[in-house]
Design a protein around this motif. Structure first.
Motif, short mmCIF file in Angstrom:
data_model
loop_
_atom_site.label_atom_id
_atom_site.label_comp_id
_atom_site.label_asym_id
_atom_site.label_seq_id
_atom_site.Cartn_x
_atom_site.Cartn_y
_atom_site.Cartn_z
N GLU A 99 -4.05 -39.77 44.12
CA GLU A 99 -3.33 -39.09 45.19
C GLU A 99 -2.07 -38.41 44.64
O GLU A 99 -1.73 -37.30 45.06
N ILE A 100 -1.38 -39.07 43.73
CA ILE A 100 -0.16 -38.47 43.14
C ILE A 100 -0.51 -37.17 42.43
O ILE A 100 0.09 -36.12 42.65
N LYS A 101 -1.52 -37.24 41.59
CA LYS A 101 -1.93 -36.06 40.80
C LYS A 101 -2.31 -34.88 41.72
O LYS A 101 -1.84 -33.77 41.55
N GLU A 102 -3.16 -35.17 42.70
CA GLU A 102 -3.64 -34.10 43.57
C GLU A 102 -2.51 -33.52 44.41
O GLU A 102 -2.46 -32.32 44.68
N HIS A 103 -1.60 -34.40 44.82
CA HIS A 103 -0.47 -33.97 45.63
C HIS A 103 0.41 -33.00 44.82
O HIS A 103 0.81 -31.95 45.33
N ILE A 104 0.69 -33.34 43.58
CA ILE A 104 1.53 -32.47 42.74
C ILE A 104 0.86 -31.11 42.55
O ILE A 104 1.47 -30.05 42.72
N GLU A 105 -0.42 -31.12 42.26
CA GLU A 105 -1.14 -29.86 42.05
C GLU A 105 -1.17 -29.02 43.34
O GLU A 105 -1.00 -27.80 43.31
N TYR A 106 -1.33 -29.69 44.45
CA TYR A 106 -1.35 -28.99 45.75
C TYR A 106 -0.02 -28.30 46.02
O TYR A 106 0.02 -27.14 46.45
N LEU A 107 1.09 -29.00 45.72
CA LEU A 107 2.40 -28.40 45.95
C LEU A 107 2.62 -27.19 45.04
O LEU A 107 3.19 -26.17 45.47
N PHE A 108 2.18 -27.29 43.81
CA PHE A 108 2.26 -26.13 42.90
C PHE A 108 1.47 -24.96 43.48
O PHE A 108 1.92 -23.82 43.48
N ALA A 109 0.27 -25.26 43.99
CA ALA A 109 -0.58 -24.20 44.54
C ALA A 109 0.05 -23.57 45.78
O ALA A 109 -0.04 -22.37 46.02
N LYS A 110 0.71 -24.40 46.57
CA LYS A 110 1.27 -23.95 47.84
C LYS A 110 2.56 -23.14 47.64
O LYS A 110 2.89 -22.30 48.47
N TYR A 111 3.25 -23.44 46.56
CA TYR A 111 4.61 -22.90 46.38
C TYR A 111 4.68 -21.38 46.57
O TYR A 111 5.54 -20.88 47.30
#
Ligand code: FAD
Length: 400
Positions: free
Chosen positions: A135-147
């Motif tokens: 969950e941590i990994k996917e969350h970080i990647e998601y925020l990068f994608a969303k930025y």
């Protein structure tokens, strides 16, 4: 004669090494042995900072229990332990109800310690398990994608807060800081937008560790853009980020909680005398006043006689305790004398991402690539103990 029943609770470092050693040492008429754990795989908690930051595939940290434990000798039951009824010699499982035992080995590991700080379970990532770190990994990647797709830049998407500069926090930020340049590149994010904080309540990072090595680690991480806030307790985690005791607020959508652990809640529920969920066990590793219950790993507490302080809970100690427990179970069955547990601390090495690490082995300080080499050897040695050369070659890490 009726064979005694041994139940081993938890298939982590303590439980797996106990089971593996019993499978090797016990004769088929000595006991009926059952290992009970939540998942049908064993995972290496000490590797989890890597998949958490996305520098390792989470599948590399786990292996099917049946691939390492001889299930002809040790029965495996996948279930969750909800309760220990020590007066009745029974454990209560979520799915399969009650199971009786003659001897019990409790190795259920730990849960996060919040020290009473509010909002940790609601707003921070605190689960150091395979599913927790995914969950941590996917969350970080998601925020990068969303930025880049927000109408207004959201700096809190790119601000990462690690609570706690102990082993887990430092190893995690080591991996994350190493991965950030690659994430920035692949998600079109300017590197100077990323902020990383490590916040620690104690007066130093890595309390108890050699100060020179701590300085080395901090310099290295600062060089990668990490900002340390030492001696600054967090008073609250909320939906916006963290609030420090001095009133400062850091806005962040990613707070990773690594301030230490307490023993599994089943320990407190069962009514063992405990300190933060950990039972101060006797020298033979039995719970005080219990002649058939052993407690090992993060659920146990043992005192370092030199410093008169508890040893920090580690995989290293859990594995060594497991070896003693397997011997002591056989001694109880055969009516011979029990052994005293003596920890043999071979060293401590913390990885810092890439080929960087720090550590003390014997009384030698190690930095950089030599520490990194040692870290890989420690990881590989564990696989050797668990499943011999075959497992080590199949699952081990290249030391170079
Ligand atoms: P665990 O290995 O955590 O195993 C507990 C097992 O019980 C798990 O399989 C779990 O699924 C299972 N379980 C939990 N609840 C239930 C339930 N209700 N019912 C059934 N099964 C259940 N230590 C070191 O020595 N060196 C290191 O370099 C190091 N690095 C670390 C890095 C990280 C990121 C973390 C988080 C920890 C690190 N540690 C390290 C500490 C080490 O991981 C623990 O001390 C060790 O895992 C304790 O072993 P254990 O057998 O007590 O528990």
């Amino acid at each position: 004669a009726v064979k005694p029943t041994i139940l081993i609770l938890g298939a982590g470092y303590g439980g797996m090494v106990t089971a593996s050693k019993i499978a090797k040492q016990f004769g088929s008429n000595d006991a009926n042995v059952t290992l009970i754990s939540k998942h049908n795989y064993h995972y290496q908690t000490t590797w989890l900072h890597e998949p958490a930051a996305g520098t390792m595939d989470p599948d590399r940290t786990r292996m099917p229990i049946s691939s390492v434990i001889n299930t002809n000798k040790i029965k495996f039951v996948q279930d969750e332990v909800n309760e220990i009824k020590k007066e009745e010699n029974k454990v209560v499982l979520k799915e399969s109800g009650e199971m009786e035992y003659d001897y019990l080995v409790t190795a259920l590991g730990a849960v996060p310690e919040t020290f009473g700080v509010g909002g940790v379970f609601e707003h921070a990532f605190s689960k150091w398990t395979v599913n927790g770190v995914r969950e941590i990994k996917e969350h970080i990647e998601y925020l990068f994608a969303k930025y880049n797709n927000e109408p207004e830049p959201r700096d809190d998407y790119l601000t990462f807060v690690v609570a706690g500069a102990g082993f887990t926090g430092m190893e995690f930020i080591g991996e994350l800081s190493k991965r950030i340049p690659e994430l920035c590149q692949s998600y079109d994010v300017p590197k100077n937008k990323v902020k990383m904080y490590v916040i620690e309540a104690a007066p130093t990072a890595l309390p108890g560790f050699d100060p020179e090595l701590v300085e080395y680690a901090m310099n290295l991480l600062e060089h990668r853009g990490v900002e340390f806030k030492i001696n600054q307790p967090i008073s609250e985690v909320n939906a916006e980020g963290v609030v420090l005791k001095d009133g400062e607020e850091i806005k962040s959508q990613t707070v990773v909680w690594a301030t230490g652990v307490r023993g599994h809640p089943v320990i407190e529920q069962a009514g063992f005398e405990n300190m933060r969920g950990r039972v101060k066990v006797e020298r033979d590793l039995r719970a005080p006043g219990e002649d058939n219950i052993f407690i090992i790993g993060d659920c146990s507490l043992i005192i370092n006689e030199e410093t008169e302080r508890p040893y920090p809970p580690t995989a290293q100690i859990a594995m060594q305790q497991a070896e003693t427990v397997a011997d002591n179970l056989l001694a109880l069955i055969k009516g011979s004398e029990l052994k005293e547990f003596k920890p043999d601390i071979k060293g401590t090495v913390a990885s810092l991402g890439g080929k960087e690490a720090i550590g003390v082995v014997g009384n030698k300080k190690l930095y950089g690539t030599s520490a990194n080499f040692m870290k890989k050897m420690i990881d590989n040695r564990y696989l050797w103990i668990l499943g011999g050369a075959g497992l080590m070659l199949k699952r081990g890490k290249s030391p170079l």
